[in-house]
Design an enzyme around this catalytic site. Structure first.
Site, PDB file in Angstrom:
ATOM      1  N   ARG A 247       0.805  -1.299  -0.076  1.00 52.14           N
ATOM      2  CA  ARG A 247      -0.055   0.046   0.045  1.00 52.14           C
ATOM      3  C   ARG A 247       0.756   1.241   0.126  1.00 52.14           C
ATOM      4  NH1 ARG A 247      -5.152  -1.227   2.624  1.00 52.14           N
ATOM      5  NH2 ARG A 247      -5.305   0.832   3.237  1.00 52.14           N
ATOM      6  N   TYR A 250       0.554   4.367  -2.358  1.00 52.98           N
ATOM      7  CA  TYR A 250      -0.255   5.231  -1.991  1.00 52.98           C
ATOM      8  C   TYR A 250      -0.096   6.087  -0.714  1.00 52.98           C
ATOM      9  CZ  TYR A 250      -5.170   7.368  -1.288  1.00 52.98           C
ATOM     10  OH  TYR A 250      -5.940   8.380  -1.182  1.00 52.98           O
ATOM     11  N   GLU A 252       2.882   6.319   1.078  1.00 50.19           N
ATOM     12  CA  GLU A 252       4.145   7.119   0.767  1.00 50.19           C
ATOM     13  C   GLU A 252       3.997   8.169  -0.085  1.00 50.19           C
ATOM     14  OE1 GLU A 252       5.787   7.205   3.308  1.00 50.19           O
ATOM     15  OE2 GLU A 252       6.733   5.592   4.062  1.00 50.19           O
ATOM     16  N   LYS A 254       1.229   9.984  -0.850  1.00 47.84           N
ATOM     17  CA  LYS A 254       0.703  11.126  -0.330  1.00 47.84           C
ATOM     18  C   LYS A 254       1.379  11.762   0.711  1.00 47.84           C
ATOM     19  CE  LYS A 254      -3.417  10.928  -2.086  1.00 47.84           C
ATOM     20  NZ  LYS A 254      -4.142  12.249  -3.164  1.00 47.84           N
ATOM     21  N   VAL A 292     -14.818  -0.806   1.524  1.00 53.71           N
ATOM     22  CA  VAL A 292     -15.689  -1.587   2.445  1.00 53.71           C
ATOM     23  C   VAL A 292     -17.238  -1.210   2.134  1.00 53.71           C
ATOM     24  CG1 VAL A 292     -15.312  -0.135   4.407  1.00 53.71           C
ATOM     25  CG2 VAL A 292     -16.279  -2.599   4.764  1.00 53.71           C
ATOM     26  N   GLY A 310     -10.484 -10.566   8.006  1.00 51.18           N
ATOM     27  CA  GLY A 310     -10.062 -10.662   9.622  1.00 51.18           C
ATOM     28  C   GLY A 310     -11.276 -11.070  10.348  1.00 51.18           C
ATOM     29  N   THR A 315     -11.880  -0.972  12.957  1.00 47.50           N
ATOM     30  CA  THR A 315     -12.604   0.199  12.908  1.00 47.50           C
ATOM     31  C   THR A 315     -12.465   1.190  11.927  1.00 47.50           C
ATOM     32  OG1 THR A 315     -11.336   1.548  14.455  1.00 47.50           O
ATOM     33  CG2 THR A 315     -13.095  -0.036  15.313  1.00 47.50           C
ATOM     34  N   PRO A 377      -4.947  -1.305   8.075  1.00 47.61           N
ATOM     35  CA  PRO A 377      -5.084  -0.596   9.538  1.00 47.61           C
ATOM     36  C   PRO A 377      -6.253  -1.158  10.502  1.00 47.61           C
ATOM     37  CG  PRO A 377      -5.042   1.263   7.653  1.00 47.61           C
ATOM     38  CD  PRO A 377      -5.003  -0.137   7.162  1.00 47.61           C
ATOM     39  N   LYS A 379      -7.282   0.466  13.205  1.00 44.77           N
ATOM     40  CA  LYS A 379      -8.289   1.597  13.776  1.00 44.77           C
ATOM     41  C   LYS A 379      -8.092   2.836  12.925  1.00 44.77           C
ATOM     42  CE  LYS A 379      -8.409  -0.111  18.706  1.00 44.77           C
ATOM     43  NZ  LYS A 379      -8.295   0.387  20.160  1.00 44.77           N
TER      44      LYS A 379
END
Length: 424
Positions: A247, A250, A252, A254, A292, A310, A315, A377, A379
């Site tokens: 990833r 994208y 790094e 940004k 998602v 997962g 979150t 990630p 959270k």
């Protein structure tokens, strides 16, 4: 005889008076011109020396304080001086006052890169509604012309097929730089092109802003925080990013784009604004972009299981697209560089989101668990205190309010496409 003598004397006297005048005005024209200029300059200097003390008596240029600036009529202050006024904190004062958002008298020429995409097209709608002239630059990798068809007959709208990796010359007042694939499916498809878009594309747009004196807004991302060790995330947090992960093109990319924006701001005096966007949803999202919300909505409409990666306890925070657009415009029109978190602090686990989708579309939709993706990630929740305080912005549309609007759009596009494909 006497009469003739008098006429002769008068004639000689007239010639005596006439000749010097002719000599001065005909033979010495340049001398007369220089004398006139000197007299005018002296008169102007005298008038200016008399009026200046009273005009500038109320304030000090470049000093640490201003004494009773409010009593000085800004209409009498020269334009150059108004931009040099400073307040007690040594900050510039806009002597003309701040014009409220949406009430600007001057109609702007605005460039929106990536303007045919999901967020960009909604931003274009708002800018056109406000009365600005808008130029959209998009290579249509993820953007769709259909998102902007309703503007094609508007003389204030223009679309250019162009990749921001290549330079472009345009005369504009503001640049909203949104060009970059934002979903994992799209930015992982060609990671080298993704990081080139983030770096070279941002460099080109900053160069354009410098050349034409435009204000530049960079749409960065919450992904600059990586898999955060701080929760919720504030703008001062530097993040926890894997620089060699799948990833990172994208993430790094940004982060580098933010670096370029700040270097242009500090070193070249370009007006920049930086927004860190958290998960956003709404109509016109790409149906199969791997994010998602669009995944769950499309799967529920197609009677497919909702795939949760997962354990489903990760979150995310979800903001409706109209809230984001409002935040971007307030940031562009405001006086603060940023970066600013723009997101909805309402936090949902993936399982909670799946249940909201079930309630909205199909209570009988099944949930299917799959292995988690790399560098996902755990959270993500924004701290938007800075945006509340300095921009007066916070989201107003809840997930349960905004999701049905997105579902209506997806239902029309999914089943409309199926009918077209089946020849009905």
């Amino acid at each position: 005889m006497e009469t003739e003598r008098k006429k002769d004397m008068l004639s000689k006297k007239g010639l005596f008076l006439k000749y010097p005048m002719n000599y001065v005005f005909e033979e010495q024209r340049m001398v007369c011109l220089l004398i006139g200029i000197a007299i005018s300059t002296a008169a102007f200097a005298v008038v200016n020396s008399v009026s200046s003390p009273s005009l500038l008596a109320g304030y000090k240029i470049g000093s640490d304080s201003i004494s009773d600036v409010s009593v000085v009529s800004t209409s009498l202050i020269p334009r150059r001086i108004t931009y040099e006024l400073v307040d007690e904190a040594n900050r510039n004062i806009n002597a003309g006052g701040k014009v409220p958002l949406g009430l600007k008298k001057k109609k702007l020429r605005v460039l929106v890169t990536g303007g045919a995409g999901f967020v960009g097209s909604h931003l274009v709608d708002r800018l056109i509604e406000r009365g600005d002239s808008v130029i959209v630059v998009d290579n249509f990798f993820t953007g769709r012309k259909e998102n902007l068809l309703h503007h094609f007959r508007n003389p204030k709208f223009e679309m250019v097929r162009h990749d921001v990796v290549e330079p472009i010359l345009l005369e504009v007042d503001q640049i909203y730089h949104l060009a970059c694939p934002a979903s994992p499916v799209h930015y992982k498809y060609n990671p080298v092109k993704t990081i080139k878009t983030n770096v070279m594309g941002t460099l080109n747009m900053l160069g354009l802003a410098k050349r034409v004196g435009a204000r530049f807004l960079l749409t960065s991302t919450s992904e600059v925080y990586g898999d955060p060790l701080q929760h919720p995330q504030v703008e001062t947090y530097w993040g926890n990013v894997n620089p060699i992960g799948v990833r990172s093109c994208y993430d790094e990319g940004k982060r580098t784009a933010e670096t370029l924006a700040m270097d242009y701001h500090r070193g070249l005096n370009v007006e920049v604004r930086i927004a860190r966007i958290f998960n956003t949803y709404g109509p016109r999202m790409c149906i199969d972009d791997g994010r998602v919300v669009s995944n769950f909505v499309a799967q529920a409409l197609r009677k497919q299981p909702l795939t949760v990666y997962g354990d489903g306890k990760q979150t995310r925070s979800f903001q409706y697209v109209s809230d984001l657009v409002e935040g971007l415009m307030r940031l562009m029109e405001g006086d603060h560089v940023g970066p600013f978190n723009l997101g909805n602090p309402g936090e949902f686990t993936m399982l909670e989101l799946a249940k909201v989708v079930q309630e909205t579309i199909d209570p009988n939709a099944k949930i299917e668990f799959r292995a988690n993706t790399e560098d996902d990630p755990h959270k993500r929740k924004p701290d938007i205190s800075k945006a509340k305080q300095l921009l007066g912005w916070e989201p107003t549309v809840s997930l349960r309010q905004g999701l049905p609007r997105m579902v209506d759009d997806f239902r029309q596009r999914i089943f409309g496409d199926e009918k077209l494909n089946s020849g009905l």
